[in-house]
Write a protein that holds these residues in place. Structure first.
Motif, PDB file in Angstrom:
ATOM      1  N   LEU A 181       1.363  10.943   1.199  1.00 15.41           N
ATOM      2  CA  LEU A 181       1.226  10.122   2.400  1.00 15.41           C
ATOM      3  C   LEU A 181       2.326   9.085   2.551  1.00 15.41           C
ATOM      4  CD1 LEU A 181      -2.625   9.405   2.401  1.00 15.41           C
ATOM      5  CD2 LEU A 181      -1.377  10.961   3.900  1.00 15.41           C
ATOM      6  N   ILE A 182       2.868   8.604   1.425  1.00 13.20           N
ATOM      7  CA  ILE A 182       3.820   7.492   1.479  1.00 13.20           C
ATOM      8  C   ILE A 182       4.805   7.618   0.330  1.00 13.20           C
ATOM      9  CG2 ILE A 182       2.377   5.946   0.080  1.00 13.20           C
ATOM     10  CD1 ILE A 182       3.218   3.664   1.998  1.00 13.20           C
ATOM     11  N   GLY A 183       5.995   7.114   0.530  1.00 11.24           N
ATOM     12  CA  GLY A 183       7.019   7.195  -0.504  1.00 11.24           C
ATOM     13  C   GLY A 183       7.930   5.979  -0.464  1.00 11.24           C
ATOM     14  N   LYS A 184       9.164   6.166  -0.914  1.00  9.22           N
ATOM     15  CA  LYS A 184      10.124   5.076  -0.965  1.00  9.22           C
ATOM     16  C   LYS A 184      10.352   4.504   0.436  1.00  9.22           C
ATOM     17  CE  LYS A 184      14.650   3.904  -2.887  1.00  9.22           C
ATOM     18  NZ  LYS A 184      15.883   4.437  -3.520  1.00  9.22           N
ATOM     19  N   GLY A 185      10.347   3.191   0.516  1.00  9.42           N
ATOM     20  CA  GLY A 185      10.491   2.534   1.812  1.00  9.42           C
ATOM     21  C   GLY A 185       9.160   2.186   2.446  1.00  9.42           C
ATOM     22  N   GLY A 186       8.078   2.648   1.820  1.00  3.72           N
ATOM     23  CA  GLY A 186       6.741   2.322   2.301  1.00  3.72           C
ATOM     24  C   GLY A 186       6.123   1.217   1.467  1.00  3.72           C
ATOM     25  N   LEU A 187       5.040   0.630   1.971  1.00  2.00           N
ATOM     26  CA  LEU A 187       4.358  -0.469   1.287  1.00  2.00           C
ATOM     27  C   LEU A 187       2.885  -0.128   1.135  1.00  2.00           C
ATOM     28  CD1 LEU A 187       4.185  -3.426   0.201  1.00  2.00           C
ATOM     29  CD2 LEU A 187       3.779  -4.128   2.573  1.00  2.00           C
ATOM     30  N   ILE A 188       2.401  -0.210  -0.098  1.00  2.00           N
ATOM     31  CA  ILE A 188       0.976  -0.054  -0.388  1.00  2.00           C
ATOM     32  C   ILE A 188       0.419  -1.412  -0.777  1.00  2.00           C
ATOM     33  CG2 ILE A 188      -0.700   0.904  -2.008  1.00  2.00           C
ATOM     34  CD1 ILE A 188       1.008   3.408  -2.187  1.00  2.00           C
ATOM     35  N   ILE A 189      -0.640  -1.847  -0.091  1.00  2.00           N
ATOM     36  CA  ILE A 189      -1.328  -3.085  -0.455  1.00  2.00           C
ATOM     37  C   ILE A 189      -2.699  -2.686  -0.964  1.00  2.00           C
ATOM     38  CG2 ILE A 189      -2.136  -5.326   0.317  1.00  2.00           C
ATOM     39  CD1 ILE A 189      -0.015  -5.323   2.429  1.00  2.00           C
ATOM     40  N   SER A 190      -2.938  -2.927  -2.229  1.00  2.00           N
ATOM     41  CA  SER A 190      -4.118  -2.395  -2.919  1.00  2.00           C
ATOM     42  C   SER A 190      -5.010  -3.522  -3.417  1.00  2.00           C
ATOM     43  CB  SER A 190      -3.663  -1.530  -4.110  1.00  2.00           C
ATOM     44  OG  SER A 190      -4.744  -1.046  -4.856  1.00  2.00           O
ATOM     45  N   LYS A 324      -6.712  15.674  12.913  1.00  3.49           N
ATOM     46  CA  LYS A 324      -6.272  17.061  12.706  1.00  3.49           C
ATOM     47  C   LYS A 324      -4.820  17.106  12.259  1.00  3.49           C
ATOM     48  CE  LYS A 324      -9.400  19.654  15.716  1.00  3.49           C
ATOM     49  NZ  LYS A 324      -9.903  20.490  14.592  1.00  3.49           N
ATOM     50  N   GLU A 325      -3.990  16.239  12.826  1.00  3.03           N
ATOM     51  CA  GLU A 325      -2.574  16.193  12.466  1.00  3.03           C
ATOM     52  C   GLU A 325      -2.403  15.847  10.989  1.00  3.03           C
ATOM     53  OE1 GLU A 325       1.494  13.828  13.860  1.00  3.03           O
ATOM     54  OE2 GLU A 325      -0.496  13.094  14.455  1.00  3.03           O
ATOM     55  N   LEU A 326      -3.162  14.853  10.504  1.00  3.40           N
ATOM     56  CA  LEU A 326      -3.070  14.445   9.097  1.00  3.40           C
ATOM     57  C   LEU A 326      -3.507  15.568   8.170  1.00  3.40           C
ATOM     58  CD1 LEU A 326      -2.864  12.309   6.790  1.00  3.40           C
ATOM     59  CD2 LEU A 326      -5.256  11.754   7.267  1.00  3.40           C
ATOM     60  N   ILE A 327      -4.644  16.194   8.455  1.00  2.00           N
ATOM     61  CA  ILE A 327      -5.167  17.238   7.573  1.00  2.00           C
ATOM     62  C   ILE A 327      -4.248  18.446   7.558  1.00  2.00           C
ATOM     63  CG2 ILE A 327      -7.125  18.740   7.120  1.00  2.00           C
ATOM     64  CD1 ILE A 327      -7.568  15.694   6.621  1.00  2.00           C
ATOM     65  N   GLN A 328      -3.697  18.804   8.708  1.00  2.00           N
ATOM     66  CA  GLN A 328      -2.764  19.931   8.758  1.00  2.00           C
ATOM     67  C   GLN A 328      -1.525  19.638   7.924  1.00  2.00           C
ATOM     68  OE1 GLN A 328      -3.861  22.573  10.243  1.00  2.00           O
ATOM     69  NE2 GLN A 328      -2.099  23.872   9.810  1.00  2.00           N
ATOM     70  N   TYR A 329      -1.047  18.392   7.980  1.00  2.00           N
ATOM     71  CA  TYR A 329       0.107  17.988   7.179  1.00  2.00           C
ATOM     72  C   TYR A 329      -0.195  18.098   5.687  1.00  2.00           C
ATOM     73  CZ  TYR A 329       3.388  14.769   4.928  1.00  2.00           C
ATOM     74  OH  TYR A 329       4.316  14.209   4.083  1.00  2.00           O
ATOM     75  N   LEU A 330      -1.385  17.651   5.268  1.00  2.00           N
ATOM     76  CA  LEU A 330      -1.761  17.709   3.861  1.00  2.00           C
ATOM     77  C   LEU A 330      -1.878  19.150   3.367  1.00  2.00           C
ATOM     78  CD1 LEU A 330      -4.468  14.876   3.655  1.00  2.00           C
ATOM     79  CD2 LEU A 330      -2.096  14.796   2.876  1.00  2.00           C
ATOM     80  N   LYS A 331      -2.345  20.044   4.223  1.00  3.95           N
ATOM     81  CA  LYS A 331      -2.497  21.441   3.814  1.00  3.95           C
ATOM     82  C   LYS A 331      -1.150  22.096   3.522  1.00  3.95           C
ATOM     83  CE  LYS A 331      -6.941  22.390   6.035  1.00  3.95           C
ATOM     84  NZ  LYS A 331      -7.659  23.136   7.088  1.00  3.95           N
ATOM     85  N   TYR A 332      -0.097  21.589   4.117  1.00  2.00           N
ATOM     86  CA  TYR A 332       1.233  22.168   3.896  1.00  2.00           C
ATOM     87  C   TYR A 332       2.015  21.453   2.804  1.00  2.00           C
ATOM     88  CZ  TYR A 332       0.794  24.987   8.142  1.00  2.00           C
ATOM     89  OH  TYR A 332       0.388  25.898   9.088  1.00  2.00           O
ATOM     90  N   THR A 333       1.580  20.254   2.411  1.00  2.67           N
ATOM     91  CA  THR A 333       2.399  19.446   1.506  1.00  2.67           C
ATOM     92  C   THR A 333       1.714  19.008   0.222  1.00  2.67           C
ATOM     93  OG1 THR A 333       1.747  17.465   2.744  1.00  2.67           O
ATOM     94  CG2 THR A 333       3.811  18.535   3.400  1.00  2.67           C
ATOM     95  N   CYS A 334       0.376  18.970   0.194  1.00  2.30           N
ATOM     96  CA  CYS A 334      -0.314  18.413  -0.970  1.00  2.30           C
ATOM     97  C   CYS A 334      -0.355  19.410  -2.121  1.00  2.30           C
ATOM     98  CB  CYS A 334      -1.731  18.010  -0.591  1.00  2.30           C
ATOM     99  SG  CYS A 334      -2.652  17.327  -1.975  1.00  2.30           S
ATOM    100  N   PRO A 335       0.169  19.054  -3.297  1.00  2.07           N
ATOM    101  CA  PRO A 335       0.165  19.989  -4.431  1.00  2.07           C
ATOM    102  C   PRO A 335      -1.237  20.371  -4.899  1.00  2.07           C
ATOM    103  CG  PRO A 335       0.901  17.803  -5.119  1.00  2.07           C
ATOM    104  CD  PRO A 335       0.848  17.795  -3.631  1.00  2.07           C
ATOM    105  N   ALA A 336      -2.223  19.480  -4.714  1.00  3.51           N
ATOM    106  CA  ALA A 336      -3.594  19.808  -5.115  1.00  3.51           C
ATOM    107  C   ALA A 336      -4.175  20.927  -4.258  1.00  3.51           C
ATOM    108  CB  ALA A 336      -4.476  18.565  -5.018  1.00  3.51           C
TER     109      ALA A 336
END
Length: 489
Positions: A181-190, A324-336
């Protein structure tokens, strides 16, 4: 924020100090004896350096018998615990043939679906016969069955989201999703007390990570405002995206997320929200739809909703729900999704059947009764523990009730003394919690009856008196208060 009683803090520091001192003395003697023994790994660096596994050898091993206890039945309100023994100070634990029937206060089966169910179990057995235990393939190859597609549809409808994707492991639903979902240049606030799977997923993403004080929306807003004004490190360019990560019920604290306030702040600063509902979905809310339903938050205001099937649904795996856009993206990119073996078909059928029971689609009101019962059990048990003088964390309606122990000597003592009276509890210490904040974590189920809860309270009260962990004075009973008033009159 937990405030440790002064005497308890002093005793805890002293106890850990003794353990560390004696541990290092034992390590010194070990090094001396190793000098005279033959080394079969000459030229190799040791896999486990002395300082790296010090905690495991000198602290955890002392209380190892309190963890990984094998069971020999379904984790219902009562289960069969296999007894073990050790002849070498817990270095090895050997199972016996003796079985102890114990009241289960440790499993996550909030709605009781982990035990055989009149509606779910026959359908799970049928799916076992039809599909076999495993698909032996990933979802993108030959691992997608009709059950997987049906499950994703049920999850999306249950949560009020457009679409969903399911995985065979709850931990992976966090740790493998965040780097996509996020990589370099992104910010996670946890949140500072987020689960390990979220922490590892955030670290693996390569994004910048900032932490806000546990469940404190005002501090979240401060962090957001500061980070947006500063931008990315060194370049000070705007962040590519910002994701705020919180949990519905915090698994080690038992408290509910202050979701309405956090949603309002994220909307104000245009940050995405990632909600982990591992412990809240199914267990809270009028119809079991989790923290959103309980606190009156529209699911449309949440960008990514994650949860697991290992608690309220009595199965395994996890899900991500969103657009739907998010889930479709995950189906093509998520290693799990691309590489891991898909969820076991019987496990998928268990979840589908449990959702139908919760929604009343089995033709009964058992689902609503289960949700109401776990809420009643949780509120009753928490109230009684507090009246006894225990320091209990968490909020009402939460089925997770941590009882603070603090002192390392009280961790094994609480577990062993409860087990002697056939009550099985889970104790939690470092690294799952900060070193000084050890606790026992009680998890209740809709399967528990009032009589069973009263038995558990009696045992815990006796153990609490024995160990001195009632850090707040017990409330006087009603008849004692009445007698006192009579005397005053």
């Amino acid at each position: 924020m937990i405030t440790i009683p002064y005497v308890a803090a002093l005793a805890t520091y002293f106890s850990y100090g003794l353990l560390f001192v004696f541990g290092h003395i034992r390590d010194l003697f070990r090094k001396i004896t190793d000098c005279f023994s033959s080394n079969n790994l000459q030229g190799y660096a040791p896999i486990c350096l002395g300082n790296e596994d010090f905690y495991q050898r000198r602290l955890y091993q002392r209380i190892r018998d309190c963890f990984e206890r094998p069971i020999a039945s379904a984790p219902d309100a009562w289960f069969d615990l296999v007894e073990r023994f050790s002849n070498d100070s817990n270095k090895t634990l050997k199972r016996t043939t003796r079985i102890r029937r114990c009241l289960n206060l440790g499993s996550y089966s909030y709605l009781g679906f982990a035990a055989p169910d009149e509606y779910c179990t026959p359908r799970v057995i049928d799916s076992w016969n039809k599909y076999s235990p495993s698909t032996c393939s990933s979802r993108v190859d030959g691992g997608t069955t009709v059950l997987h597609k049906e499950l994703e549809k049920h999850v999306a409808n249950f949560l009020g989201k457009q679409d969903a994707i399911v995985f065979g492991m709850g931990y992976v639903s966090n740790s493998a999703i965040l780097p996509v979902l996020i990589g370099k240049g992104g910010l996670i606030i946890s949140d500072s007390l987020n689960h390990c799977s979220l922490v590892n997923g955030a670290r693996g993403s390569g994004a910048t990570i900032r932490v806000f004080q546990h469940n404190t929306p005002s501090h979240l807003e401060e962090v957001l405002r500061e980070q947006i004004s500063e931008g990315q490190p060194r370049t000070h360019r705007p962040w590519k995206k910002i994701i705020v990560i919180v949990e519905g019920i915090y698994s080690m604290e038992g408290d509910l997320c202050k979701l309405p306030e956090i949603v309002a702040i994220c909307k104000k600063y245009k940050a995405y929200i990632y909600l982990d509902e591992a412990h809240s979905i199914g267990a809270i809310g009028k119809t079991g739809r989790g923290v959103c339903e309980l606190l009156g938050v529209d699911p449309a205001d949440l960008d990514i909703m994650m949860g697991t099937f290992t608690k309220s649904f009595g199965s395994c795996g996890g899900y991500i729900a969103g657009s739907k856009e998010l889930i479709q993206y995950l189906k093509y990119t998520c290693p799990a999704h691309l590489y891991a073996t898909s969820m076991s078909p019987p496990a998928a059928e268990q979840i589908i059947s449990a959702i139908k029971v919760i929604l009343g689609e089995d033709g009964t009101s058992r689902g609503a009764q289960k949700i109401a019962r776990v809420r009643e059990n949780s509120n009753f048990f928490r109230s009684e523990l507090q009246k006894m003088g225990f320091e209990v964390l968490g909020d009402n309606d939460s089925p997770v009730m941590p009882i603070m122990l603090y002192n390392p000597a009280k961790i094994p003592a609480f577990s062993r003394e409860c087990l002697k009276q056939n009550v099985a509890v889970v104790v939690v210490s470092f690294p799952a919690t900060p070193l000084l904040l050890a606790r026992a974590r009680i998890c209740l189920s809709a399967s528990h009856t009032k009589e069973e809860l009263l038995k558990a309270l009696e045992v815990i009260s006796q153990v609490g008196d024995l160990l001195g962990i009632k850090y707040f004075g017990a409330e006087p009973k009603k008849h004692q208060q009445e007698e006192k008033m009579m005397k005053l009159e």
